[in-house]
Design an enzyme around this catalytic site. Structure first.
Site, PDB file in Angstrom:
ATOM      1  N   MET A   1       0.810  -1.207   0.000  1.00 36.99           N
ATOM      2  CA  MET A   1       0.000   0.000   0.000  1.00 36.99           C
ATOM      3  C   MET A   1       0.850   1.267   0.000  1.00 36.99           C
ATOM      4  O   MET A   1       0.622   2.178  -0.801  1.00 36.99           O
ATOM      5  CB  MET A   1      -0.930   0.017   1.208  1.00 36.99           C
ATOM      6  CG  MET A   1      -1.760   1.300   1.303  1.00 36.99           C
ATOM      7  SD  MET A   1      -2.920   1.321   2.679  1.00 36.99           S
ATOM      8  CE  MET A   1      -1.804   1.320   4.093  1.00 36.99           C
TER       9      MET A   1
ATOM     10  N   TYR B   1       6.778  -7.730  15.484  1.00 38.68           N
ATOM     11  CA  TYR B   1       6.909  -6.710  14.439  1.00 38.68           C
ATOM     12  C   TYR B   1       7.619  -5.478  14.993  1.00 38.68           C
ATOM     13  O   TYR B   1       8.511  -4.915  14.345  1.00 38.68           O
ATOM     14  CB  TYR B   1       5.519  -6.348  13.938  1.00 38.68           C
ATOM     15  CG  TYR B   1       5.488  -5.329  12.820  1.00 38.68           C
ATOM     16  CD1 TYR B   1       5.832  -5.695  11.527  1.00 38.68           C
ATOM     17  CD2 TYR B   1       5.090  -4.020  13.055  1.00 38.68           C
ATOM     18  CE1 TYR B   1       5.790  -4.765  10.487  1.00 38.68           C
ATOM     19  CE2 TYR B   1       5.043  -3.089  12.034  1.00 38.68           C
ATOM     20  CZ  TYR B   1       5.390  -3.466  10.759  1.00 38.68           C
ATOM     21  OH  TYR B   1       5.352  -2.555   9.739  1.00 38.68           O
TER      22      TYR B   1
ATOM     23  N   TRP C   1     -15.010  -5.404  18.470  1.00 36.28           N
ATOM     24  CA  TRP C   1     -14.189  -6.001  19.519  1.00 36.28           C
ATOM     25  C   TRP C   1     -13.979  -4.977  20.631  1.00 36.28           C
ATOM     26  O   TRP C   1     -13.619  -3.820  20.370  1.00 36.28           O
ATOM     27  CB  TRP C   1     -12.843  -6.434  18.963  1.00 36.28           C
ATOM     28  CG  TRP C   1     -12.894  -7.702  18.171  1.00 36.28           C
ATOM     29  CD1 TRP C   1     -13.996  -8.292  17.608  1.00 36.28           C
ATOM     30  CD2 TRP C   1     -11.789  -8.545  17.843  1.00 36.28           C
ATOM     31  NE1 TRP C   1     -13.652  -9.433  16.955  1.00 36.28           N
ATOM     32  CE2 TRP C   1     -12.303  -9.622  17.080  1.00 36.28           C
ATOM     33  CE3 TRP C   1     -10.426  -8.488  18.119  1.00 36.28           C
ATOM     34  CZ2 TRP C   1     -11.484 -10.638  16.598  1.00 36.28           C
ATOM     35  CZ3 TRP C   1      -9.610  -9.496  17.625  1.00 36.28           C
ATOM     36  CH2 TRP C   1     -10.140 -10.561  16.886  1.00 36.28           C
TER      37      TRP C   1
END
Length: 310
Positions: free
Chosen positions: A14, A135, A202
């Protein structure tokens, strides 16, 4: 006059695609190898590529990315692959005597309990958020490596931008590997298509997130490429304000035209309660994000609809 050569990693992602679409991209000779053409996990291949092409600048936007579900399901890949990719491209550029390197990192590098707004000096001052720790560690390694190179060689303009959460054209909408905002777009679109009257959120929806339109990050990246000297060594890139999860669901629903109600699953993980960037350095550098959330979501939804038609 010949154009300067720019190597863009992650050109198919992206961020990479938004950089390639930026008007200023025409001012450069851009090398945008696919992962098949250049495997960044292969240090020898990466060294050879940089030595052969000798770019003026490297913009490093490659990496394995995903939302909470993907990070929790594949922590080994998020740590190991991203560490290898970051180390290999940074060291290959340095060994090839490339003097300008723009590393795109992530605000997930900040401690989970750091006070907001998040300032660049807060990195490595506390425990990371467990849901994306692998990450984050990989991104911290790459950022520190750039800082160490700069410390040893002040002529090496190896600098890092830390974008806040991103969304936009060329985003991933599959719930298995999408981030929050594209996941919301997909979820509410499908609810409208099926005629569902409820959509589940959530948590309680009160957690806050800062999402910047990816084309605006491309603005900042191309501005930096033109003048790496003025760019701070480490700089957040964001809006300077945030929205609740409930806000994102509400605005997406308004853009899509879904009029149902939201329900809440309080057993699901939600990550950090807030993750808002300080934009003091960014403002002093002379950049602000121009796209409103409504306009960005509308453009992203148009892209999503066009992709579904293919």
């Amino acid at each position: 006059m010949a154009k300067k050569k720019l190597l863009l990693t992650g050109a198919s992602g992206m961020v990479g695609r938004n950089i390639l679409e930026h008007p200023a991209a025409a001012d450069w000779e851009i090398l945008a190898p696919s992962s098949k053409e250049l495997d960044l996990t292969d240090s020898h291949a990466t060294d050879a590529y940089l030595t052969h092409y000798q770019p003026h600048i490297v913009i490093h936007a490659a990496g394995q990315v995903g939302g909470i579900q993907a990070n929790m399901a594949h922590p080994v890949a998020f740590l190991e692959r991203n560490t290898a990719i970051g180390r290999n491209i940074i060291m290959a550029a340095y060994k090839a005597n490339v003097k300008q390197f723009l590393n795109l990192a992530s605000t997930c590098m900040y401690p989970r309990v750091a006070g907001n707004p998040l300032r660049e000096t807060m990195i490595l001052t506390g425990e990371l958020e467990p849901t994306n720790e692998g990450y984050a560690i990989a991104k911290i390694m790459a950022t520190r490596l750039c800082q160490y190179i700069r410390r040893e060689d002040e002529t090496a303009l190896f600098k890092t931008i830390l974008p806040c959460n991103l969304y936009g054209r060329h985003d991933k909408f599959d719930p298995k590997n999408s981030h929050l905002l594209p996941a919301i777009i997909h979820k509410i679109h499908m609810a409208k298509e099926r005629g569902d009257r409820t959509v589940e959120i959530w948590g309680d929806g009160e957690a806050r997130r800062e999402f910047m339109y990816a084309a605006d990050l491309a603005d900042a990246v191309m501005k930096a490429a033109e003048d790496m000297i003025s760019l701070p060594d480490l700089m957040n890139c964001g809006l300077g304000h945030d929205y609740s999860i409930n806000d994102y669901y509400r605005i997406v629903a308004n853009v899509i035209g879904w009029t149902g109600e939201f329900t809440y699953d309080l057993t699901k993980p939600v990550g950090m309660k807030q993750k808002l960037c300080s934009t003091e350095l960014q403002s002093a550098w002379g950049f602000s994000s121009p796209t409103s959330l409504e306009d960005g979501i509308r453009s992203t939804y148009d892209f999503y609809l066009n992709e579904k038609k293919k």
